[in-house]
Scaffold this motif. Structure first.
Motif, PDB file in Angstrom:
ATOM      1  N   PRO B  13      45.284  30.241  48.469  1.00 57.57           N
ATOM      2  CA  PRO B  13      43.891  30.135  48.011  1.00 57.57           C
ATOM      3  C   PRO B  13      43.127  31.461  48.110  1.00 57.57           C
ATOM      4  O   PRO B  13      42.373  31.812  47.194  1.00 57.57           O
ATOM      5  CB  PRO B  13      43.287  29.084  48.952  1.00 57.57           C
ATOM      6  CG  PRO B  13      44.454  28.249  49.370  1.00 57.57           C
ATOM      7  CD  PRO B  13      45.607  29.210  49.471  1.00 57.57           C
ATOM      8  N   VAL B  14      43.353  32.208  49.194  1.00 56.42           N
ATOM      9  CA  VAL B  14      42.681  33.500  49.352  1.00 56.42           C
ATOM     10  C   VAL B  14      43.138  34.455  48.248  1.00 56.42           C
ATOM     11  O   VAL B  14      42.349  35.223  47.693  1.00 56.42           O
ATOM     12  CB  VAL B  14      42.988  34.110  50.752  1.00 56.42           C
ATOM     13  CG1 VAL B  14      42.485  35.539  50.862  1.00 56.42           C
ATOM     14  CG2 VAL B  14      42.356  33.257  51.851  1.00 56.42           C
ATOM     15  N   CYS B  15      44.448  34.352  47.914  1.00 59.12           N
ATOM     16  CA  CYS B  15      45.013  35.196  46.851  1.00 59.12           C
ATOM     17  C   CYS B  15      44.392  34.873  45.496  1.00 59.12           C
ATOM     18  O   CYS B  15      44.042  35.766  44.719  1.00 59.12           O
ATOM     19  CB  CYS B  15      46.523  34.960  46.729  1.00 59.12           C
ATOM     20  SG  CYS B  15      47.479  35.451  48.174  1.00 59.12           S
ATOM     21  N   VAL B  16      44.283  33.584  45.212  1.00 65.36           N
ATOM     22  CA  VAL B  16      43.754  33.153  43.913  1.00 65.36           C
ATOM     23  C   VAL B  16      42.313  33.617  43.739  1.00 65.36           C
ATOM     24  O   VAL B  16      41.927  34.130  42.687  1.00 65.36           O
ATOM     25  CB  VAL B  16      43.866  31.615  43.769  1.00 65.36           C
ATOM     26  CG1 VAL B  16      43.154  31.132  42.516  1.00 65.36           C
ATOM     27  CG2 VAL B  16      45.337  31.209  43.723  1.00 65.36           C
ATOM     28  N   ALA B  17      41.513  33.486  44.810  1.00 71.62           N
ATOM     29  CA  ALA B  17      40.109  33.920  44.742  1.00 71.62           C
ATOM     30  C   ALA B  17      40.032  35.422  44.486  1.00 71.62           C
ATOM     31  O   ALA B  17      39.239  35.887  43.661  1.00 71.62           O
ATOM     32  CB  ALA B  17      39.398  33.566  46.049  1.00 71.62           C
ATOM     33  N   ALA B  18      40.874  36.185  45.183  1.00 65.98           N
ATOM     34  CA  ALA B  18      40.859  37.643  45.007  1.00 65.98           C
ATOM     35  C   ALA B  18      41.331  38.027  43.612  1.00 65.98           C
ATOM     36  O   ALA B  18      40.807  38.958  43.005  1.00 65.98           O
ATOM     37  CB  ALA B  18      41.738  38.312  46.063  1.00 65.98           C
ATOM     38  N   GLU B  19      42.313  37.293  43.103  1.00 66.16           N
ATOM     39  CA  GLU B  19      42.805  37.586  41.753  1.00 66.16           C
ATOM     40  C   GLU B  19      41.717  37.338  40.714  1.00 66.16           C
ATOM     41  O   GLU B  19      41.463  38.163  39.848  1.00 66.16           O
ATOM     42  CB  GLU B  19      44.030  36.712  41.437  1.00 66.16           C
ATOM     43  CG  GLU B  19      44.571  36.965  40.027  1.00 66.16           C
ATOM     44  CD  GLU B  19      45.792  36.092  39.695  1.00 66.16           C
ATOM     45  OE1 GLU B  19      46.359  35.490  40.596  1.00 66.16           O
ATOM     46  OE2 GLU B  19      46.130  36.042  38.492  1.00 66.16           O
ATOM     47  N   TYR B  66      45.279  48.551  48.937  1.00 71.96           N
ATOM     48  CA  TYR B  66      43.976  48.032  49.358  1.00 71.96           C
ATOM     49  C   TYR B  66      44.164  46.553  49.630  1.00 71.96           C
ATOM     50  O   TYR B  66      44.389  45.767  48.691  1.00 71.96           O
ATOM     51  CB  TYR B  66      42.901  48.277  48.279  1.00 71.96           C
ATOM     52  CG  TYR B  66      42.691  49.747  48.074  1.00 71.96           C
ATOM     53  CD1 TYR B  66      41.894  50.480  48.951  1.00 71.96           C
ATOM     54  CD2 TYR B  66      43.369  50.428  47.066  1.00 71.96           C
ATOM     55  CE1 TYR B  66      41.775  51.853  48.829  1.00 71.96           C
ATOM     56  CE2 TYR B  66      43.248  51.808  46.931  1.00 71.96           C
ATOM     57  CZ  TYR B  66      42.449  52.511  47.814  1.00 71.96           C
ATOM     58  OH  TYR B  66      42.344  53.871  47.703  1.00 71.96           O
ATOM     59  N   HIS B  67      44.100  46.196  50.913  1.00 68.25           N
ATOM     60  CA  HIS B  67      44.268  44.794  51.303  1.00 68.25           C
ATOM     61  C   HIS B  67      42.938  44.102  51.114  1.00 68.25           C
ATOM     62  O   HIS B  67      41.901  44.589  51.587  1.00 68.25           O
ATOM     63  CB  HIS B  67      44.725  44.716  52.758  1.00 68.25           C
ATOM     64  CG  HIS B  67      46.037  45.415  52.969  1.00 68.25           C
ATOM     65  ND1 HIS B  67      46.126  46.744  53.287  1.00 68.25           N
ATOM     66  CD2 HIS B  67      47.313  44.961  52.854  1.00 68.25           C
ATOM     67  CE1 HIS B  67      47.413  47.093  53.369  1.00 68.25           C
ATOM     68  NE2 HIS B  67      48.149  46.032  53.110  1.00 68.25           N
ATOM     69  N   ILE B  68      42.938  42.987  50.440  1.00 64.85           N
ATOM     70  CA  ILE B  68      41.696  42.268  50.144  1.00 64.85           C
ATOM     71  C   ILE B  68      41.683  40.957  50.917  1.00 64.85           C
ATOM     72  O   ILE B  68      42.468  40.044  50.624  1.00 64.85           O
ATOM     73  CB  ILE B  68      41.580  42.001  48.625  1.00 64.85           C
ATOM     74  CG1 ILE B  68      41.661  43.325  47.859  1.00 64.85           C
ATOM     75  CG2 ILE B  68      40.296  41.265  48.313  1.00 64.85           C
ATOM     76  CD1 ILE B  68      41.816  43.162  46.369  1.00 64.85           C
ATOM     77  N   ASN B  69      40.808  40.870  51.917  1.00 67.45           N
ATOM     78  CA  ASN B  69      40.792  39.711  52.810  1.00 67.45           C
ATOM     79  C   ASN B  69      42.208  39.502  53.354  1.00 67.45           C
ATOM     80  O   ASN B  69      43.011  40.445  53.377  1.00 67.45           O
ATOM     81  CB  ASN B  69      40.239  38.464  52.106  1.00 67.45           C
ATOM     82  CG  ASN B  69      38.733  38.586  51.853  1.00 67.45           C
ATOM     83  OD1 ASN B  69      38.054  39.418  52.439  1.00 67.45           O
ATOM     84  ND2 ASN B  69      38.218  37.756  50.969  1.00 67.45           N
ATOM     85  N   PHE B  70      42.534  38.314  53.811  1.00 66.39           N
ATOM     86  CA  PHE B  70      43.877  38.097  54.343  1.00 66.39           C
ATOM     87  C   PHE B  70      44.387  36.717  53.976  1.00 66.39           C
ATOM     88  O   PHE B  70      43.756  35.703  54.290  1.00 66.39           O
ATOM     89  CB  PHE B  70      43.883  38.255  55.876  1.00 66.39           C
ATOM     90  CG  PHE B  70      45.246  38.039  56.471  1.00 66.39           C
ATOM     91  CD1 PHE B  70      46.187  39.057  56.496  1.00 66.39           C
ATOM     92  CD2 PHE B  70      45.611  36.787  56.952  1.00 66.39           C
ATOM     93  CE1 PHE B  70      47.458  38.844  57.007  1.00 66.39           C
ATOM     94  CE2 PHE B  70      46.880  36.568  57.470  1.00 66.39           C
ATOM     95  CZ  PHE B  70      47.808  37.604  57.495  1.00 66.39           C
ATOM     96  N   GLY B  71      45.513  36.686  53.300  1.00 62.77           N
ATOM     97  CA  GLY B  71      46.106  35.412  52.921  1.00 62.77           C
ATOM     98  C   GLY B  71      47.362  35.146  53.719  1.00 62.77           C
ATOM     99  O   GLY B  71      47.474  34.138  54.412  1.00 62.77           O
ATOM    100  N   ALA B  72      48.308  36.082  53.655  1.00 60.67           N
ATOM    101  CA  ALA B  72      49.578  35.920  54.358  1.00 60.67           C
ATOM    102  C   ALA B  72      50.186  37.285  54.634  1.00 60.67           C
ATOM    103  O   ALA B  72      49.989  38.239  53.879  1.00 60.67           O
ATOM    104  CB  ALA B  72      50.544  35.101  53.505  1.00 60.67           C
TER     105      ALA B  72
END
Lengths: 78, 78
Positions: B13-19, B66-72
């Motif tokens: 979910p964190v990945c999808v939001a960042a994408e 560039y790491h965007i928030n943290f998903g895994a």
């Protein structure tokens, strides 16, 4: 209407790299990008915190926070 | 010539939001944006790691991570 994107930073090296490579890469035809230095604009720390920003550099796009790498915790800027 | 920007994610979910909010906000007239799902393209984990990616979601612009928030953590995708 353009979407608001606010890049919060504190002048740190990690912040500068993120500003030059990520904030500057946004499509300005679709986003109204504002760069805010929280070290000098301390009055805006509360606004960043309210948007969910925990550390800088961070980009708030349409109200949602995206932390980019890690430069400094927001608490040290208060 | 466009600058290469690679967005690595794992479908979280964190990945999808960042994408949808960061990767999609890049200026495609200046950047050649590629989206890579490391959960399905495991053969590219090594490439992400070589670029300095430690976790997803992450955006590699012109070779810098560039790491965007943290998903895994990247280690769980190996």
């Amino acid at each position: 209407m353009k979407t608001k994107a606010t890049f919060y930073h504190a002048g740190c090296p990690v912040c500068v790299a993120a500003e030059q490579n990520v904030a500057a890469a946004l499509d300005t035809s679709r986003f109204d990008v504002e760069i805010v230095h929280l070290g000098t604009a301390k009055g805006r720390v509360a606004e960043a915190e309210a948007a969910g920003v925990k550390s800088v550099p961070a980009l708030v796009i349409d109200g949602a926070p995206y932390h980019i790498n890690f430069g400094a915790d927001l608490s040290v800027l208060k």
